[in-house]
Design a protein around this motif. Sequence first.
Motif, PDB file in Angstrom:
ATOM      1  N   ASP A 155      19.993  -7.731  -0.797  1.00 41.97           N
ATOM      2  CA  ASP A 155      20.224  -8.162  -2.173  1.00 41.97           C
ATOM      3  C   ASP A 155      21.524  -7.541  -2.697  1.00 41.97           C
ATOM      4  N   PRO A 156      22.486  -8.353  -3.184  1.00 43.52           N
ATOM      5  CA  PRO A 156      23.735  -7.789  -3.692  1.00 43.52           C
ATOM      6  C   PRO A 156      23.546  -6.917  -4.932  1.00 43.52           C
ATOM      7  N   VAL A 157      22.400  -7.047  -5.593  1.00 41.79           N
ATOM      8  CA  VAL A 157      22.096  -6.187  -6.730  1.00 41.79           C
ATOM      9  C   VAL A 157      21.600  -4.817  -6.260  1.00 41.79           C
ATOM     10  N   HIS A 158      21.304  -4.695  -4.971  1.00 39.32           N
ATOM     11  CA  HIS A 158      20.969  -3.451  -4.281  1.00 39.32           C
ATOM     12  C   HIS A 158      19.470  -3.155  -4.290  1.00 39.32           C
ATOM     13  N   VAL A 159      18.950  -2.976  -3.083  1.00 45.68           N
ATOM     14  CA  VAL A 159      17.524  -2.736  -2.877  1.00 45.68           C
ATOM     15  C   VAL A 159      17.077  -1.402  -3.464  1.00 45.68           C
ATOM     16  N   GLU A 160      18.018  -0.497  -3.710  1.00 47.58           N
ATOM     17  CA  GLU A 160      17.653   0.788  -4.314  1.00 47.58           C
ATOM     18  C   GLU A 160      16.989   0.627  -5.672  1.00 47.58           C
ATOM     19  N   ASN A 161      17.233  -0.500  -6.344  1.00 49.26           N
ATOM     20  CA  ASN A 161      16.545  -0.737  -7.616  1.00 49.26           C
ATOM     21  C   ASN A 161      15.034  -0.755  -7.415  1.00 49.26           C
ATOM     22  N   ALA A 162      14.584  -1.311  -6.305  1.00 54.58           N
ATOM     23  CA  ALA A 162      13.157  -1.337  -5.993  1.00 54.58           C
ATOM     24  C   ALA A 162      12.677  -0.005  -5.431  1.00 54.58           C
ATOM     25  N   THR A 163      13.424   0.541  -4.470  1.00 49.25           N
ATOM     26  CA  THR A 163      12.941   1.746  -3.797  1.00 49.25           C
ATOM     27  C   THR A 163      12.927   2.960  -4.723  1.00 49.25           C
ATOM     28  N   GLU A 164      13.955   3.088  -5.557  1.00 50.34           N
ATOM     29  CA  GLU A 164      13.991   4.229  -6.481  1.00 50.34           C
ATOM     30  C   GLU A 164      12.889   4.121  -7.533  1.00 50.34           C
TER      31      GLU A 164
ATOM     32  N   ALA B 196      17.043  -9.225 -14.192  1.00 49.92           N
ATOM     33  CA  ALA B 196      17.038  -8.527 -15.481  1.00 49.92           C
ATOM     34  C   ALA B 196      15.638  -8.524 -16.075  1.00 49.92           C
ATOM     35  N   GLY B 197      14.900  -9.617 -15.859  1.00 50.65           N
ATOM     36  CA  GLY B 197      13.512  -9.659 -16.308  1.00 50.65           C
ATOM     37  C   GLY B 197      12.641  -8.649 -15.580  1.00 50.65           C
ATOM     38  N   GLY B 198      12.995  -8.314 -14.333  1.00 52.55           N
ATOM     39  CA  GLY B 198      12.297  -7.251 -13.609  1.00 52.55           C
ATOM     40  C   GLY B 198      12.537  -5.910 -14.266  1.00 52.55           C
ATOM     41  N   HIS B 199      13.784  -5.688 -14.674  1.00 52.59           N
ATOM     42  CA  HIS B 199      14.080  -4.476 -15.444  1.00 52.59           C
ATOM     43  C   HIS B 199      13.283  -4.460 -16.738  1.00 52.59           C
ATOM     44  N   LEU B 200      13.189  -5.615 -17.415  1.00 54.77           N
ATOM     45  CA  LEU B 200      12.452  -5.689 -18.674  1.00 54.77           C
ATOM     46  C   LEU B 200      10.972  -5.390 -18.452  1.00 54.77           C
ATOM     47  N   ALA B 201      10.404  -5.856 -17.327  1.00 57.87           N
ATOM     48  CA  ALA B 201       9.009  -5.545 -17.011  1.00 57.87           C
ATOM     49  C   ALA B 201       8.820  -4.039 -16.818  1.00 57.87           C
ATOM     50  N   ALA B 202       9.780  -3.383 -16.153  1.00 57.56           N
ATOM     51  CA  ALA B 202       9.706  -1.933 -15.994  1.00 57.56           C
ATOM     52  C   ALA B 202       9.919  -1.226 -17.326  1.00 57.56           C
ATOM     53  N   ALA B 203      10.817  -1.772 -18.165  1.00 61.05           N
ATOM     54  CA  ALA B 203      11.098  -1.140 -19.451  1.00 61.05           C
ATOM     55  C   ALA B 203       9.870  -1.136 -20.352  1.00 61.05           C
ATOM     56  N   ILE B 204       9.160  -2.275 -20.447  1.00 59.25           N
ATOM     57  CA  ILE B 204       7.977  -2.299 -21.305  1.00 59.25           C
ATOM     58  C   ILE B 204       6.832  -1.507 -20.680  1.00 59.25           C
TER      59      ILE B 204
ATOM     60  N   GLY C 125      17.096  -5.441 -11.343  1.00 59.45           N
ATOM     61  CA  GLY C 125      18.385  -4.775 -11.504  1.00 59.45           C
ATOM     62  C   GLY C 125      18.245  -3.639 -12.502  1.00 59.45           C
ATOM     63  N   TYR C 126      19.303  -2.827 -12.616  1.00 59.74           N
ATOM     64  CA  TYR C 126      19.404  -1.774 -13.634  1.00 59.74           C
ATOM     65  C   TYR C 126      18.414  -0.618 -13.469  1.00 59.74           C
TER      66      TYR C 126
ATOM     67  N   LYS D 190      26.107   6.360  -9.977  1.00 53.88           N
ATOM     68  CA  LYS D 190      25.498   7.679  -9.783  1.00 53.88           C
ATOM     69  C   LYS D 190      24.799   7.733  -8.421  1.00 53.88           C
ATOM     70  N   ASN D 191      25.453   7.088  -7.435  1.00 55.46           N
ATOM     71  CA  ASN D 191      24.940   7.079  -6.060  1.00 55.46           C
ATOM     72  C   ASN D 191      23.525   6.525  -6.002  1.00 55.46           C
ATOM     73  N   PHE D 192      23.283   5.503  -6.798  1.00 55.30           N
ATOM     74  CA  PHE D 192      21.997   4.798  -6.858  1.00 55.30           C
ATOM     75  C   PHE D 192      20.824   5.708  -7.233  1.00 55.30           C
ATOM     76  N   ALA D 193      21.121   6.653  -8.110  1.00 56.77           N
ATOM     77  CA  ALA D 193      20.042   7.470  -8.664  1.00 56.77           C
ATOM     78  C   ALA D 193      19.180   6.616  -9.570  1.00 56.77           C
ATOM     79  N   ALA D 194      17.925   7.004  -9.740  1.00 60.30           N
ATOM     80  CA  ALA D 194      17.020   6.281 -10.628  1.00 60.30           C
ATOM     81  C   ALA D 194      17.536   6.316 -12.056  1.00 60.30           C
ATOM     82  N   ASN D 195      17.324   5.226 -12.768  1.00 59.88           N
ATOM     83  CA  ASN D 195      17.733   5.110 -14.159  1.00 59.88           C
ATOM     84  C   ASN D 195      16.839   6.006 -15.020  1.00 59.88           C
ATOM     85  N   ALA D 196      17.430   7.018 -15.642  1.00 54.68           N
ATOM     86  CA  ALA D 196      16.652   7.978 -16.430  1.00 54.68           C
ATOM     87  C   ALA D 196      16.069   7.374 -17.696  1.00 54.68           C
ATOM     88  N   ASP D 197      16.559   6.201 -18.101  1.00 52.06           N
ATOM     89  CA  ASP D 197      16.006   5.538 -19.283  1.00 52.06           C
ATOM     90  C   ASP D 197      14.699   4.815 -18.970  1.00 52.06           C
TER      91      ASP D 197
END
Length: 308
Positions: A244-253, A173-181, A212-213, A219-226
């Motif tokens: 990773d059970p959280v899914h590697v698509e989080n990184a690749t997308e 989740a902190g990885g998501h937060l790093a991307a969010a900021i 994550g996130y 949405k078939n592991f589409a990139a998070n539009a937010d």
Amino acid sequence: MKSIAIFALASCAIGAIAQAQSSGWPPSPDHLTINIWPGVAPGEAPNQPPEANTSTPKQNVAGRSVYILAHVSQPTLTLYKPKRDDSGAAVVVFPGGGYNILAIDLEGTEVCDWLNSIGVNCVLLKYRVPGTGPYPKSPAALQDAQRAVGLVRLHAAEWKIDPNRIGVLGFSAGGHLAAAISTHFDQRLYDPIDAADKLSCRPDFAVVIYPGYLALADKNFAANADINPTDKTPPTFIVQAEDDPVHVENATEYFLQLKNAKVPAELHVFAQGGHGYGLRKTALPVTSWTYLAETWLQTIKVIPPGAP
């Protein structure tokens, strides 16, 4: 969402634990710790439950327990300075935990130990949990992150930090937060309070570890539009395991979003590793990601070549 449920379970599964050790939690008195908000944080109800270590002895990571911090309503910054060879660079660290808890040693204090060992100042953010993200579901954690980066810039001279070499590093989740900021820095999500909020909260670089996130399972592991990178998004280093059970698509997308925005980005995908390993070494190659990150920090000139 199914992916979020798996993500939360994976984050909680890292847990178990005993009392804080030398690099654990709470921080020792020789580390400066400050509240990031004067009084109650924005939108936070008063009289929240007290912070607690909710670790259990059932599981551990690499044979060691994890300090699981819950019920954080008063976020803080803790400064960890290198004992020698201070490069002047700084990283604000966001532990993971599904926005429900914080793995405060595994993905926090132990990260500061590593950063200090390569001459980088570490500023550990204890951000609000539970149920505070991901943005825009809740603005709280991102508010804390924006305020934190502004405060580090405000205190840069006092803390002997270069205000142009302040990055972020987050796990899960902190990885998501790093991307969010990295993509939400143009406007604060709260009313400005003081001089810290007049300074940029854009990180100069970002390290995103098993996030994550960032890809949506429903949405078939589409990139998070937010999370929408632009050419102003900082250079980014990303690591995740394919299993990773959280899914590697989080990184690749996210990497593809950065590539399309012409943001310098480096992606490392490992075959095995799962989720929630932090910096703790095992036989799996993914747990040596810090060596790759150190080389990348040298490559983008955050730290000098041959840093300790």
